[in-house]
Scaffold this active site. Sequence first.
Site, PDB file in Angstrom:
ATOM      1  N   HIS A   9      31.140  -5.365  -9.799  1.00  0.00           N
ATOM      2  CA  HIS A   9      31.575  -4.589 -11.050  1.00  0.00           C
ATOM      3  C   HIS A   9      30.870  -3.982 -11.744  1.00  0.00           C
ATOM      4  O   HIS A   9      29.449  -3.810 -11.774  1.00  0.00           O
ATOM      5  CB  HIS A   9      32.963  -5.881 -11.947  1.00  0.00           C
ATOM      6  N   ASN A  15      26.933  -9.234 -18.865  1.00  0.00           N
ATOM      7  CA  ASN A  15      25.293  -9.101 -18.467  1.00  0.00           C
ATOM      8  C   ASN A  15      24.537  -7.758 -19.465  1.00  0.00           C
ATOM      9  O   ASN A  15      23.496  -7.976 -18.735  1.00  0.00           O
ATOM     10  CB  ASN A  15      26.069  -7.530 -17.299  1.00  0.00           C
ATOM     11  N   GLU A  87      33.910 -14.867  -9.331  1.00  0.00           N
ATOM     12  CA  GLU A  87      32.580 -14.840  -9.496  1.00  0.00           C
ATOM     13  C   GLU A  87      32.625 -16.626  -9.278  1.00  0.00           C
ATOM     14  O   GLU A  87      32.947 -16.977  -9.255  1.00  0.00           O
ATOM     15  CB  GLU A  87      31.744 -14.106 -10.976  1.00  0.00           C
ATOM     16  N   LYS A  98      20.327 -16.046 -19.858  1.00  0.00           N
ATOM     17  CA  LYS A  98      19.590 -16.880 -18.617  1.00  0.00           C
ATOM     18  C   LYS A  98      18.497 -16.934 -18.945  1.00  0.00           C
ATOM     19  O   LYS A  98      17.459 -17.727 -18.887  1.00  0.00           O
ATOM     20  CB  LYS A  98      19.766 -15.440 -17.371  1.00  0.00           C
TER      21      LYS A  98
END
Length: 248
Positions: A9, A15, A87, A98
């Site tokens: 995607h 993201n 996912e 992250k």
Amino acid sequence: MKKIVLLRHGESTWNKENRFTGWTDVDLTEKGVAEAAKAGEILKKEGFIFDKAYTSYLKRAVKTLNCVLDKMDLDWINVEKTWRLNEKHYGTLQGLNKAETAEKYGAEQVQLWRRSFDIAPDPIPEDDPRNPRKDIRYKNVTNADLPATESLKDTIARTMPYWTDVIMKQLKTSNQLIVVAHGNSLRGVIKHLKNISDEDIVNLNLPTAVPYVFEFDDNLNMTRDYFLGDPEEVKKLMEAVANQAKKK
């Protein structure tokens, strides 16, 4: 010659914010929509005409596929959605940044959670609102099949039966298919197609919305694979994905 295009995607909101997303149903960013449109334009220019499309239950993949098909004037083709292409479920990591998580637990540990074959993050509790058992879209999936966390190994275990029994079966009577899904569900498929070892799969990073073409002979043996796009640009995009856990 038969072809399947795998497409991660476009960029999602998480993201962009560098968060673990997993089964959280976040939307595309404006950049993600533009990436999806570009992918559709490239595929149309290359002469692709898909017989059928597959995607997950998550809107970032669904909207990417819709945008691709719109650019290709293929809005009319049959689209099949399945939770099995979702996912990897990141358990309690979902929603965490992250890089910040790497600072807390160490970059090596976060890399294992992100890219290793058989190490899963801690599972989310039964009463956590993020638990997929509380989501109406999975009402027809048995509780035993719904994950609270997953490793890549677990993700492959739910994805590959669908790939083999549905997608590859469809390819027998089709010429071109497209699968729009997610970084880890697609990594599992690629691991299978290219016979990548458990150890080497850690090094595979898929960029967003770059078409990855797999060619098959009439006996469904894979003969060739390649990205559509400038090789140097694709390499840079893959490196950017690999560096997401590093502090900027």
